[in-house]
Design a protein around this motif. Structure first.
Motif, PDB file in Angstrom:
ATOM      1  N   TYR A 176       0.831  -1.206   0.000  1.00 47.49           N
ATOM      2  CA  TYR A 176       0.000   0.000   0.000  1.00 47.49           C
ATOM      3  C   TYR A 176       0.867   1.258   0.000  1.00 47.49           C
ATOM      4  N   ARG A 180       0.994   4.058  -2.934  1.00 50.50           N
ATOM      5  CA  ARG A 180       0.642   5.451  -2.621  1.00 50.50           C
ATOM      6  C   ARG A 180       1.729   6.412  -3.089  1.00 50.50           C
ATOM      7  N   SER A 181       2.993   6.047  -2.812  1.00 47.91           N
ATOM      8  CA  SER A 181       4.098   6.915  -3.234  1.00 47.91           C
ATOM      9  C   SER A 181       4.214   6.975  -4.750  1.00 47.91           C
ATOM     10  N   PHE A 183       1.591   6.548  -7.047  1.00 48.84           N
ATOM     11  CA  PHE A 183       0.467   7.267  -7.646  1.00 48.84           C
ATOM     12  C   PHE A 183       0.447   8.746  -7.262  1.00 48.84           C
ATOM     13  N   MET A 184       1.118   9.101  -6.179  1.00 48.30           N
ATOM     14  CA  MET A 184       1.231  10.514  -5.810  1.00 48.30           C
ATOM     15  C   MET A 184       2.417  11.181  -6.492  1.00 48.30           C
ATOM     16  N   GLY A 185       3.202  10.398  -7.243  1.00 50.41           N
ATOM     17  CA  GLY A 185       4.343  10.940  -7.964  1.00 50.41           C
ATOM     18  C   GLY A 185       5.568  11.186  -7.109  1.00 50.41           C
ATOM     19  N   VAL A 186       5.568  10.649  -5.903  1.00 53.72           N
ATOM     20  CA  VAL A 186       6.704  10.854  -4.996  1.00 53.72           C
ATOM     21  C   VAL A 186       7.907  10.024  -5.422  1.00 53.72           C
ATOM     22  N   GLN A 187       7.650   8.780  -5.827  1.00 54.43           N
ATOM     23  CA  GLN A 187       8.740   7.861  -6.189  1.00 54.43           C
ATOM     24  C   GLN A 187       8.330   7.048  -7.407  1.00 54.43           C
TER      25      GLN A 187
END
Length: 224
Positions: A176, A180-181, A183-187
């Motif tokens: 999860y 999340r990281s 789809f949020m564009g963090v990684q």
């Protein structure tokens, strides 16, 4: 003979859903094409067996994700895609199974089954690449290697059931968090994690890269 470790449970049981779910789809296709109710009954039972085996295999896979070394970014994200894809396929299989328990097979449901099985073929390919190309889960890997295993408990030990539940829950949390990281564009995904495209170059052997279509250098066996 060495004892089977807990992380080896997933590759040992994953072939069951990979065989049962496609067979269920084929049985349903035959039932739709011929109108034979006996094939519809066979398909329904195979969907139940395949989905249950997929759930068990998924739990074992989630636990295994916490028991292998994933220090290399490509290997880590390949495991992520493998796990996320299989989770979505399993959810789809549960939906089809619940639908089939009270209804006969339909053309639309068979199409969904074919698509899901094609996706399962892709995630299975990623599983093979993780092991055979990147060494994920390979017990004899050197201690300082980026891939290999963390040497979980033996499968038949007292610690195994507790470790299976604990590591499966940790696997869910990791899956999860990585989703999340992403789809949020963090990684973004590491290069080559999808199993094709950039980052999937042929590995180096003896200091020289192998060209596509070539084979590894041949060494004549020692003469007795």
């Amino acid at each position: 003979m060495s004892k089977m470790l807990l992380h080896e449970l997933h590759p040992a049981v994953v072939h069951a859903p990979l065989a049962l779910l496609p067979t269920a789809t084929v049985a349903d296709l035959i039932a739709v094409a011929t109108g034979d109710r006996s094939w519809a009954k066979v398909g329904r039972r195979l969907w139940v067996a395949g989905t249950l085996s997929a759930l068990f295999s998924g739990v074992a896979g989630l636990a295994a994700s916490q028991e292998v070394k994933l220090q290399e970014p490509r290997a880590r994200d390949m495991v992520f895609l493998h796990g996320l894809g299989n989770a979505l396929i399993t959810v789809g299989a549960i939906g089809v199974t619940l639908w089939r328990l009270g209804r006969p097979p339909s053309v639309g449901q068979c199409v969904i089954g074919l698509v899901a099985n094609a996706a399962a073929g892709y995630t299975a390919t990623l599983g093979g690449k993780m092991v055979y190309e990147l060494g994920v889960g390979i017990n004899p890997m050197p201690v300082d290697a980026a891939a290999g295993t963390l040497k979980g408990p033996p499968l038949l030990s007292r610690e195994a059931p507790k470790a299976l539940v604990r590591d499966a829950l940790l696997g869910v949390r990791w899956l999860y968090g990585r989703a999340r990281s992403l789809f949020m564009g963090v990684q973004p995904l590491a290069s080559g994690a999808k199993g094709f495209g950039a980052g999937t170059e042929v590995p180096v052997v003896s200091g020289e890269p192998l060209a596509h279509g070539s084979t590894a250098p041949f060494s004549e066996p020692p003469r007795v």
